[in-house]
Design an enzyme around this catalytic site. Structure first.
Site, short mmCIF file in Angstrom:
data_model
loop_
_atom_site.label_atom_id
_atom_site.label_comp_id
_atom_site.label_asym_id
_atom_site.label_seq_id
_atom_site.Cartn_x
_atom_site.Cartn_y
_atom_site.Cartn_z
N ASP A 189 30.81 16.65 7.35
CA ASP A 189 31.96 16.23 8.15
C ASP A 189 31.73 14.86 8.77
O ASP A 189 32.68 14.08 8.92
CB ASP A 189 32.24 17.26 9.25
CG ASP A 189 33.02 18.46 8.72
OD1 ASP A 189 33.91 18.26 7.88
OD2 ASP A 189 32.75 19.58 9.15
N HIS A 222 34.23 28.69 8.87
CA HIS A 222 34.90 28.61 7.57
C HIS A 222 35.07 29.98 6.92
O HIS A 222 35.30 30.07 5.72
CB HIS A 222 34.13 27.68 6.65
CG HIS A 222 34.06 26.27 7.14
ND1 HIS A 222 35.15 25.44 7.19
CD2 HIS A 222 33.02 25.54 7.65
CE1 HIS A 222 34.80 24.26 7.68
NE2 HIS A 222 33.51 24.29 7.98
N GLU A 252 29.75 15.48 14.41
CA GLU A 252 30.27 15.32 13.05
C GLU A 252 31.45 14.37 12.99
O GLU A 252 32.24 14.41 12.05
CB GLU A 252 30.64 16.69 12.45
CG GLU A 252 31.41 17.60 13.37
CD GLU A 252 31.45 19.04 12.89
OE1 GLU A 252 31.09 19.31 11.74
OE2 GLU A 252 31.86 19.90 13.69
#
Length: 284
Positions: free
Chosen positions: A223, A68, A197
């Site tokens: 997630d 990210h 996830e």
């Protein structure tokens, strides 16, 4: 050390890469401490698991996530360099890197570059199937040589671990011997870790855990919660659907004697009782 997104010009990033590469090349010419003479385990996560103990962030290992954040070479080099102890036989903390690519994307080149820089483990996000795990394992392994004891899954990694030799404190021959995936190779020091996830990865967990070369699984609760359709844990903490999935994965890991981790900072003891021994977030 905190890693955060920065606004950096292309020229600056290229300059940082050139400087870092020059430093790594120079370091590679210096005789490294003979970690290979100790015969000890380099990867502290594996060391903890083999001893039946949990591996805790900032105590035994550290992870940097590129998923990210922008891929900044200078940040990655600083992360690895910070863990090298002068005269030490292994890094102060085991360096693990979560790559920015997801399992259904082309990421082989990124794995090679990060391992060549000195990481001891790769975390691959959004894995859903055993076939995707196999792809990661192959990306992390060198092709088998004559007489190899563990030739399959056949690796495809190219040679060039200049930075890794410095971080691991060893020469080419010893690095080539030990830069293999554990537990497939019991003497390996690399961990192929995949993120659990999605609903599919939970449903496929038993098949996933049987892929040769898989080092461990790591649950991303946020997630996973989104995939199950119940929002993020912050908005819906302890959602029954998420807790059921976490318990399912933990039980599977215990059945297969597999390394199992989860992003949490407040319930380490409780998660440990569920089979979790890998914790990326420092406990509060």
């Amino acid at each position: 050390m905190t890693y955060r997104a920065r606004t950096t010009g292309t020229a600056t990033r290229r300059a940082a890469w050139a400087i870092g590469l020059a430093v790594a090349l120079g370091a590679g010419l210096v005789a490294a401490p003979a970690a290979q003479e100790s015969g000890g385990r380099l990867n502290r996560i594996i060391e903890q698991f083999e001893a039946g103990e949990a591996a805790l962030a900032n105590e035994h290992w550290r992870i940097v996530s590129l998923e990210h954040n922008p891929f900044l070479v200078d940040d990655l080099e600083a992360f690895l360099g910070e863990l090298v102890e002068q005269g030490g036989a292994r890094p102060r903390l085991t360096p693990i890197v979560r790559i920015p690519h997801e399992a259904d994307q082309a990421y082989h080149h990124v794995v090679k570059q990060i391992l060549d820089a000195g990481a001891m483990g790769i975390v691959l996000p959004q894995v859903r199937t055993a076939a995707e795990v196999d792809h990661l394992v192959r990306a992390m392994r060198y092709p088998p040589q004559a007489g190899a004891e563990y030739p399959e899954p056949r690796g495809r990694r190219g040679w060039g671990p200049t930075g890794a030799r410095r971080v691991w404190s060893m020469d080419n021959d010893e690095y080539a011997r030990r830069a293999d995936v554990w537990p497939l190779n019991p003497d390996g020091e690399l961990l192929a870790i995949i993120m659990i996830e999605t609903r599919e990865s939970v449903e496929n967990i038993d098949e996933i855990l049987q892929v040769p070369g898989l080092g461990g699984v790591l649950i991303g609760p946020s997630d996973l919660s989104l995939s199950l359709g119940v929002g993020t844990p912050a908005a819906n903490p302890r959602a029954p659907e998420v807790e059921e999935a976490i318990e399912t994965v933990g039980q599977a890991c215990m059945r297969h004697n597999a390394l199992c981790g989860i992003y949490t900072s407040s319930d380490v003891e409780a998660r440990g009782a569920q089979g979790y021994k890998l914790f990326p977030v420092p406990a509060r």
